[in-house]
Write a protein that holds these residues in place. Structure first.
Motif, PDB file in Angstrom:
ATOM      1  N   ASP A 147       0.972  -1.206   0.003  1.00 51.90           N
ATOM      2  CA  ASP A 147       0.081   0.108  -0.085  1.00 51.90           C
ATOM      3  C   ASP A 147       0.776   1.137   0.014  1.00 51.90           C
ATOM      4  O   ASP A 147       1.165   2.022   0.986  1.00 51.90           O
ATOM      5  N   TYR A 148       1.618   1.618  -1.172  1.00 50.62           N
ATOM      6  CA  TYR A 148       2.394   2.609  -1.179  1.00 50.62           C
ATOM      7  C   TYR A 148       1.817   4.082  -0.987  1.00 50.62           C
ATOM      8  O   TYR A 148       2.751   4.928  -0.651  1.00 50.62           O
ATOM      9  N   ASP A 149       0.620   4.067  -1.440  1.00 56.50           N
ATOM     10  CA  ASP A 149      -0.249   5.449  -1.245  1.00 56.50           C
ATOM     11  C   ASP A 149      -0.977   5.597  -0.066  1.00 56.50           C
ATOM     12  O   ASP A 149      -1.565   6.633   0.289  1.00 56.50           O
ATOM     13  N   ASP A 164      -3.563   4.257   1.334  1.00 59.17           N
ATOM     14  CA  ASP A 164      -5.195   4.382   1.107  1.00 59.17           C
ATOM     15  C   ASP A 164      -5.859   3.214   1.481  1.00 59.17           C
ATOM     16  O   ASP A 164      -6.994   3.210   1.577  1.00 59.17           O
ATOM     17  N   ASP A 187      -1.406  -2.174  -3.802  1.00 58.61           N
ATOM     18  CA  ASP A 187      -0.982  -1.958  -5.152  1.00 58.61           C
ATOM     19  C   ASP A 187      -0.097  -2.974  -5.627  1.00 58.61           C
ATOM     20  O   ASP A 187       0.547  -3.556  -4.843  1.00 58.61           O
ATOM     21  N   ARG A 230      -1.989   1.404  -9.489  1.00 59.61           N
ATOM     22  CA  ARG A 230      -2.543   1.717  -8.232  1.00 59.61           C
ATOM     23  C   ARG A 230      -3.736   1.265  -8.021  1.00 59.61           C
ATOM     24  O   ARG A 230      -4.692   1.255  -8.982  1.00 59.61           O
ATOM     25  N   SER A 257       4.229   8.536 -11.411  1.00 59.07           N
ATOM     26  CA  SER A 257       4.772   8.476 -10.118  1.00 59.07           C
ATOM     27  C   SER A 257       6.538   8.441 -10.133  1.00 59.07           C
ATOM     28  O   SER A 257       7.207   8.309  -9.281  1.00 59.07           O
ATOM     29  N   HIS A 299       7.034   5.297   4.985  1.00 59.68           N
ATOM     30  CA  HIS A 299       6.530   5.269   3.743  1.00 59.68           C
ATOM     31  C   HIS A 299       7.231   3.975   2.723  1.00 59.68           C
ATOM     32  O   HIS A 299       8.233   3.831   3.078  1.00 59.68           O
ATOM     33  N   ASN A 320      10.097   6.987  -1.790  1.00 60.26           N
ATOM     34  CA  ASN A 320       8.567   7.434  -1.806  1.00 60.26           C
ATOM     35  C   ASN A 320       8.646   8.856  -0.944  1.00 60.26           C
ATOM     36  O   ASN A 320       9.037   8.681   0.159  1.00 60.26           O
ATOM     37  N   THR A 361       3.968  11.070  -1.026  1.00 60.46           N
ATOM     38  CA  THR A 361       2.709  11.524  -1.869  1.00 60.46           C
ATOM     39  C   THR A 361       2.600  10.673  -3.246  1.00 60.46           C
ATOM     40  O   THR A 361       1.808  11.201  -4.152  1.00 60.46           O
ATOM     41  N   GLY A 362       3.108   9.816  -3.145  1.00 58.32           N
ATOM     42  CA  GLY A 362       2.990   8.679  -4.463  1.00 58.32           C
ATOM     43  C   GLY A 362       3.831   8.898  -5.553  1.00 58.32           C
ATOM     44  O   GLY A 362       3.824   8.357  -6.622  1.00 58.32           O
ATOM     45  N   LYS A 363       4.911   9.851  -5.282  1.00 61.06           N
ATOM     46  CA  LYS A 363       5.990  10.132  -6.036  1.00 61.06           C
ATOM     47  C   LYS A 363       7.375   9.352  -5.845  1.00 61.06           C
ATOM     48  O   LYS A 363       7.696   9.348  -4.656  1.00 61.06           O
TER      49      LYS A 363
END
Length: 580
Positions: free
Chosen positions: A343-345, A347, A351, A366, A380, A404, A436, A439-441
């Motif tokens: 779950d890298y983002d 939420d 993913d 995602r 990303s 992260h 990471n 912010t998902g980047k």
């Protein structure tokens, strides 16, 4: 994929209320181990690469020699190059002797065909035992003299619920199942179990697909190749080379149901998993749909991926096309190989990332939480960093203990002639660490890994080898030595959970843990499989940053039971058993 394709000591044991109890007093105890010792002596000789301000002092040190991993994992090559050599071989990080430290298993490709007489010494699979101080010792008697065929991959899982992790070794030839006796020695139970699958197997994963408390076994196969069928083709330069994978018929994967008595039943057709033949490589078992049942993601080479949704009742359905993970942004199949899941983002859903061939960006999918995934490779930052690379092993892990999930890639081409007709890529390639930003980047930090480790890398395994709370990385390389990378990032707070379910299984794959850390929720799972041709530490790791107490941890067991722990102190390993 083809060349023709483009230590810390135990301090105390606590129960969930925090009371100190005697060691061994309760099987449901939560055990804490300290992680505040100094780094092992094996860290000496660290990379001289400069650390940029961008990397925030992120550094991994090659401790392979100091750790005594002084051998070459041969691929069985000789004067003739065989097709199967391109995919070998991986490794596994797991606790073989139940002493609390991660040991290492290496499958070994054996010489085949005309290469059988090319080696003076026999090539054998290997188990290295961790002494807890940064050194590993080869355990000569680990398998009682029982060898494997051309070993490619290994899956770790406690299939008999005795609290010890067993090994299933995938081969070209016949696969083997080794039961762990608990002391670092293993018994060959392949014949009794009925899982001696023959052919060209490239990976496997243990997972309890029907929720009966016993780990079942999914085996990936590649194609209908054999030594007898091996052909020689010409590459773009007109030189003799191995043929494209499409030269050989694709294979179907196999699902074995665990009968709970040490035997297994082939339920491939019954489950719906054997309908389509593909060239399967990386595999991951996890609950991608938040249904409480374990699904399967399978990376397929030169063909659409599988996402097998678990429908219950022992049935699966491939939903990859409609859920957007069969192919990348271009509407054509890729050379998919390794798989990362996490779950890298942040939420609350899982993913997926897939490594691919050079000139194809690695693909980050995602999970939108609505039975659909979006390819976010470009936005990303993953695409720009990976286009020149060819990747096998990969994984999401918290490299800096900041909370992260970062990304690691083990890279290396398969075509020894690639540089003569494609100047944009190389045969030997560096590994990559992408950080990471929360912010998902992701940003590729070029100086985080040893600058001189440029080889034909294959598998990547992740785990804390010295229990200092920082996740280390083991990388294999084709016909070369492995690389053990010690995590020397600045120390932040951390927490690890070592879980056992109510059946006694020490690898409770699919268990989901959600921690509230500084008011934010972070979700991690006990992943089945992932990466490429091996397995990683099954302990659940949380990076805490500067937070010293985790407000709560909710453990969602595969049985449906929920367990909540409150006010957990940082910098320890908690051993938690599911309530009966």
């Amino acid at each position: 994929m083809s060349s023709q394709h483009r230590v810390s000591r135990r301090k105390f044991i606590r129960d969930t209320a925090g009371a100190v109890i005697a060691s061994g007093a309760s099987i449901a105890a939560i055990e804490a181990l300290s992680g505040c010792h100094s780094s092992p002596t094996a860290k000496q000789g660290q990379s001289s690469a400069a650390t940029s301000s961008t990397s925030n002092s992120v550094r991994f040190t090659d401790i392979t020699a100091a750790a005594n991993l002084d051998f070459v994992q041969k691929n069985g090559t000789c004067e003739r190059r065989y097709f199967c050599e391109q995919v070998s071989a991986g490794a596994a990080l797991f606790d073989a002797n139940s002493d609390g430290f991660l040991d290492i298993y290496f499958p070994q490709p054996k010489p085949i065909g005309v290469c059988k007489t090319a080696y003076k010494e026999p090539l054998k699979h290997r188990l290295y035992i961790n002494d807890g101080h940064g050194r590993f010792t080869l355990k000569e008697d680990a398998f009682g003299g029982v060898d494997t065929d051309y070993g490619i991959a290994v899956a770790v899982g406690d299939f008999d619920n005795d609290g010890h992790a067993d090994l299933y070794v995938c081969c070209y030839g016949k696969n083997k199942l080794f039961k762990n006796r608990g002391d670092g020695t293993f018994e060959d139970v392949t014949a009794k179990a009925g899982v001696g699958l023959e052919g060209f197997s490239t990976g496997a994963v243990w997972f309890d697909y029907d929720g009966d408390g016993h780990l079942d076994l999914f085996v990936a196969r590649y194609c209908e190749w054999s030594v007898e069928k091996d052909d020689t083709c010409l590459n773009k330069d007109g030189k003799p080379d191995v043929c494209s994978p499409t030269h050989y018929l694709a294979s179907t994967c196999v699902l074995y149901h665990n009968n709970g008595d040490g035997t297994f039943t082939d339920v491939t057709s019954k489950s719906g998993l054997g309908k389509i033949a593909r060239r399967s490589l990386g595999i991951a078992a996890a609950d991608f749909h938040n249904s409480g049942r374990l699904d399967l993601f399978v990376a397929n080479d030169m063909g659409p991926n599988f996402l097998y949704r678990n429908l219950g009742g022992g049935k699966f359905e491939d939903v990859a096309p409609e859920e957007g993970v069969a192919m990348g942004q271009k509407p054509e199949p890729q050379a998919n190989m390794g798989v990362a899941v996490g779950d890298y983002d942040e939420d609350g859903d899982l993913d997926v990332l897939v490594t691919t061939f050079s000139s194809e960006p690695y693909t980050l999918y995602r999970n939108e939480g609505t039975k659909y995934f979006t390819d976010v490779s470009v936005e990303s930052g993953v695409a720009a960093a990976t286009i020149p690379m060819l990747g096998f092993g990969t994984g999401f892990f918290d490299a800096r203990n900041l909370g992260h999930l970062d990304l690691f890639f083990s890279n290396g081409h398969v075509n020894p002639y690639i540089e003569s007709f494609d100047p944009t890529t190389k045969l030997k390639q560096p590994n990559q660490l992408l950080l990471n930003d929360g912010t998902g980047k992701f940003e590729w930090v070029r100086d985080a890994l040893p600058a001189d480790d440029i080889r034909i890398h294959k598998g990547a395994c992740f785990g804390d080898i010295d229990n200092d709370g920082r996740v280390d990385v083991l990388v294999t390389a084709s016909n070369d030595r492995p690389t053990l990378l010690h995590n020397d990032c600045p120390q932040k707070n951390w927490l690890m959970l070592q879980l056992t379910n109510k059946h006694g299984c020490c690898t409770p794959i699919g268990t989901r843990c959600t921690a509230t850390i500084g008011g934010k929720r972070k979700m991690r799972v006990v992943l089945g499989g992932g990466s490429y041709a091996g397995d990683s530490d099954f302990r659940v790791h949380f990076g805490l940053g500067d937070v010293s107490t985790v407000e709560s941890i909710e453990i969602q067991w595969l049985s449906g039971a929920k367990q909540v722990l409150n006010n957990i102190a940082a910098n320890q390993i908690l051993k938690v058993r599911e309530p009966a």
